[in-house]
Each structure stands twice: as structure tokens, then as C-alpha cells.
Design a protein around this motif. Sequence first.
Motif, PDB file in Angstrom:
ATOM      1  N   THR A   5       0.847  -1.189   0.000  1.00 24.16           N
ATOM      2  CA  THR A   5       0.000   0.000   0.000  1.00 24.16           C
ATOM      3  C   THR A   5       0.882   1.237   0.000  1.00 24.16           C
ATOM      4  OG1 THR A   5      -1.641  -1.174   1.326  1.00 24.16           O
ATOM      5  CG2 THR A   5      -1.811   1.200   1.283  1.00 24.16           C
ATOM      6  N   THR A   6       0.501   2.239  -0.755  1.00 20.64           N
ATOM      7  CA  THR A   6       1.190   3.525  -0.706  1.00 20.64           C
ATOM      8  C   THR A   6       0.445   4.405   0.281  1.00 20.64           C
ATOM      9  OG1 THR A   6       1.873   3.291  -3.003  1.00 20.64           O
ATOM     10  CG2 THR A   6       1.938   5.511  -2.059  1.00 20.64           C
ATOM     11  N   THR A  31       9.940   2.009   1.815  1.00 19.21           N
ATOM     12  CA  THR A  31       9.661   2.972   0.764  1.00 19.21           C
ATOM     13  C   THR A  31       9.161   2.207  -0.457  1.00 19.21           C
ATOM     14  OG1 THR A  31      11.917   2.845  -0.040  1.00 19.21           O
ATOM     15  CG2 THR A  31      11.435   4.542   1.585  1.00 19.21           C
ATOM     16  N   PRO A  32       8.625   2.897  -1.466  1.00 19.06           N
ATOM     17  CA  PRO A  32       8.107   2.178  -2.640  1.00 19.06           C
ATOM     18  C   PRO A  32       9.117   1.240  -3.300  1.00 19.06           C
ATOM     19  CG  PRO A  32       7.346   4.425  -2.669  1.00 19.06           C
ATOM     20  CD  PRO A  32       8.336   4.320  -1.536  1.00 19.06           C
ATOM     21  N   ALA A  51      14.041   5.874   5.863  1.00 14.90           N
ATOM     22  CA  ALA A  51      13.552   5.712   4.489  1.00 14.90           C
ATOM     23  C   ALA A  51      13.354   7.100   3.890  1.00 14.90           C
ATOM     24  CB  ALA A  51      12.237   4.942   4.479  1.00 14.90           C
ATOM     25  N   THR A  52      13.410   7.180   2.568  1.00 15.70           N
ATOM     26  CA  THR A  52      13.128   8.423   1.860  1.00 15.70           C
ATOM     27  C   THR A  52      11.973   8.173   0.906  1.00 15.70           C
ATOM     28  OG1 THR A  52      15.433   9.101   1.995  1.00 15.70           O
ATOM     29  CG2 THR A  52      14.067  10.236   0.376  1.00 15.70           C
ATOM     30  N   LEU A  53      10.918   8.980   1.017  1.00 14.65           N
ATOM     31  CA  LEU A  53       9.739   8.856   0.164  1.00 14.65           C
ATOM     32  C   LEU A  53       9.997   9.511  -1.190  1.00 14.65           C
ATOM     33  CD1 LEU A  53       7.002   9.703   2.815  1.00 14.65           C
ATOM     34  CD2 LEU A  53       7.874   7.461   2.145  1.00 14.65           C
TER      35      LEU A  53
END
Length: 98
Positions: A5-6, A31-32, A51-53
Amino acid sequence: MLPTTTARYIRVVNKASSGSWWSIHDVSVLTPDGKTTSPPATSAGLQRKNATLPDGTKLQVTYNSGSGAATFDVPWGGTTYSYRLPAGAAATLTTRAA
């Protein structure tokens, strides 16, 4: 396991009675691209993930799985701040580029 899920925020809700308390032993947020990093912990029992979005927002999630309060450091700018986290508590810090 939950489906991929985002999302911008994560909420954990206890939907069942467990007496006077309940706990979470481990949470992983990715992250994605599925990548995170783990900075070193300064106290036993701390679980930390960075994490970096996609929009550049940086997340730092720290969970204290120990039985007592734990401390951890967060560098910001030219200063390092020390945080004290009670047992079973979590902290999520976010940073966005100006």
C-alpha cells in the motif's frame, strides 16, 4: 501480512481485548522501492529504520522493544539531539527539503 500500500501515515489499531495492555514486537515500513537503512542504536532494544519517500520526505522510525527507557541521538543541522523513549513506545521523525 498486509498487501502493498502507498501511504503517508501508518496507524496501528488494537481491535481485540487483551486485558490491560498489548504490544507490538516489530514493525517494518518500506519505501516504494522496498529499501530502508538502519542507523546504529545507542541503547539495547532500539529498532531504527530510515527511508526516503518519492517526494523527498525522510522518515526515521525508532521503536523501543526493550523493557526500560532507551535513548537515541538524532543529528539535525549542526546539532545532535538526544531523545528518551519509554519501553514499548515509538517515535517517527520526518524531514522535508525546503
